[in-house]
Design a protein around this motif. Structure first.
Motif, short mmCIF file in Angstrom:
data_model
loop_
_atom_site.label_atom_id
_atom_site.label_comp_id
_atom_site.label_asym_id
_atom_site.label_seq_id
_atom_site.Cartn_x
_atom_site.Cartn_y
_atom_site.Cartn_z
N ASN A 68 17.66 52.82 -43.20
CA ASN A 68 17.79 51.93 -41.53
C ASN A 68 17.49 53.05 -40.55
O ASN A 68 16.38 53.13 -39.97
CB ASN A 68 18.79 51.33 -41.43
N ASN A 69 17.92 54.24 -40.79
CA ASN A 69 17.51 55.59 -40.40
C ASN A 69 15.88 56.24 -40.32
O ASN A 69 15.33 56.39 -39.26
CB ASN A 69 18.18 56.42 -40.21
N LYS A 99 13.31 53.91 -38.80
CA LYS A 99 12.94 53.86 -37.49
C LYS A 99 12.40 54.90 -37.35
O LYS A 99 11.76 55.69 -36.62
CB LYS A 99 14.52 54.20 -37.02
#
Ligand code: AMP
Length: 291
Positions: free
Chosen positions: A200-201, A204
């Motif tokens: 997820n990070n 981003k």
């Protein structure tokens, strides 16, 4: 749709289809883990040809020793379903042994197609020595195996497209090469099989790549024409990324451009490669935009 791994069987099947359909053969070479970017190439190929072949082959000769050859996503069942739904006639999914001979496996060497040093030793080729030799070799082999009339490549791999077009001219392949637009997620991230590596990070942070490119395009439209200024802007936006390169080149020559003039407008390409940390390893992503 037929799924074929053997080169001779593929040749036989193409011969049969050519007799029954009496038309052109279109090829979409891929490494699989198919997504909407690949499917846009297949769709264009389907529209323009009578016989559509998609190849799925993770080609060992285009990977460096410390690259992700072993862990590259392999999802043949899902790929086959997508190809079938897209109206593909033949899915060619060979193993390395179907493509390279015993000599290669013993000596790690084969006959290669090597584009000129200056063409490959920049941008992606600089950090991936031998990569484009491997790409040209497998694409040349696929052209010879399928005897296709047209082949389809994504502009996402802009340097690859430039080099393939050059190879086709230099070696007189009688094949029409079509470059297809980059397909992106709604938020701008360019689709890539390697996006499956992103947590997820990382997802981003990866988004900063396309955002930087859009920012630069906006600035360029507003009148900022110096490449250095545009590159600095891109670098400033690419936070939490290990930028490998950010350059502006001419789409026609792939030579660096210093100032985007009227004559080079719409012909300038900003290209970036960057690594993003994900799950304890680094994922290398590339993207580009026409300015
Ligand atoms: P690959 O499987 O990554 O080797 O890609 C196979 C083909 O699909 C290449 O010609 C790529 O340029 C093209 N491709 C990959 N991602 C995209 C994308 N997001 N948009 C358009 N074409 C793409």
């Amino acid at each position: 749709m037929k799924i074929i791994s053997n080169v001779e069987k593929l040749r036989e099947e193409i011969k049969n289809l050519k007799i029954s359909k009496n038309g052109t053969v279109g090829l979409v070479p891929t490494m699989g883990a198919l997504h909407k970017g690949h499917l846009s190439l297949v769709e264009k190929c389907r529209k323009e040809n009578d016989i559509v072949i998609v190849s799925v082959f993770v080609n060992p000769t285009q990977f460096g020793p410390n690259e992700d050859y072993d862990k590259y996503p392999r999802t043949l069942d899902a790929d086959a379903k997508l190809c079938e739904d897209a109206g593909v006639d033949i899915l060619f999914a060979p193993s390395p042994k179907d493509i390279y001979d015993e000599y290669y496996f013993k000596n790690k060497e084969t006959t290669l197609i090597c584009p000129p040093y200056d063409v490959v030793n920049k941008l992606c080729g600089k950090s991936r020595p031998g990569h484009f030799d491997g790409v040209c070799t497998i694409v040349g082999k696929l052209f010879n195996i399928t005897k296709c009339d047209r082949a389809y490549f994504g502009k996402k791999d802009a340097q690859q497209l430039f080099i393939i077009k050059k190879m086709v001219r230099d070696l007189n392949f009688d094949i029409e090469i079509t470059g297809c637009p980059i397909v992106r997620e709604e938020d701008g991230l360019a689709l890539s099989s390697r996006n499956t590596y992103l947590d997820n990070n990382a997802r981003k942070n990866a988004l900063n790549i396309s955002h930087a490119l859009y920012k630069v395009k906006g600035l360029c439209k507003k009148g900022v024409k110096e490449a250095d200024t545009l590159i600095d802007t891109a670098l400033a936006y690419m936070e939490n990324l290990e930028v490998e390169y950010a350059e502006i080149v001419s789409v026609d020559t792939f030579e660096k451009i210093d100032i985007i003039e009227q004559s080079t407008e719409n012909k300038a390409l900003m290209l970036v490669a960057a690594k993003v940390d994900s799950n304890g390893s680094k994922v290398r992503l590339i993207d580009n935009i026409e300015l």
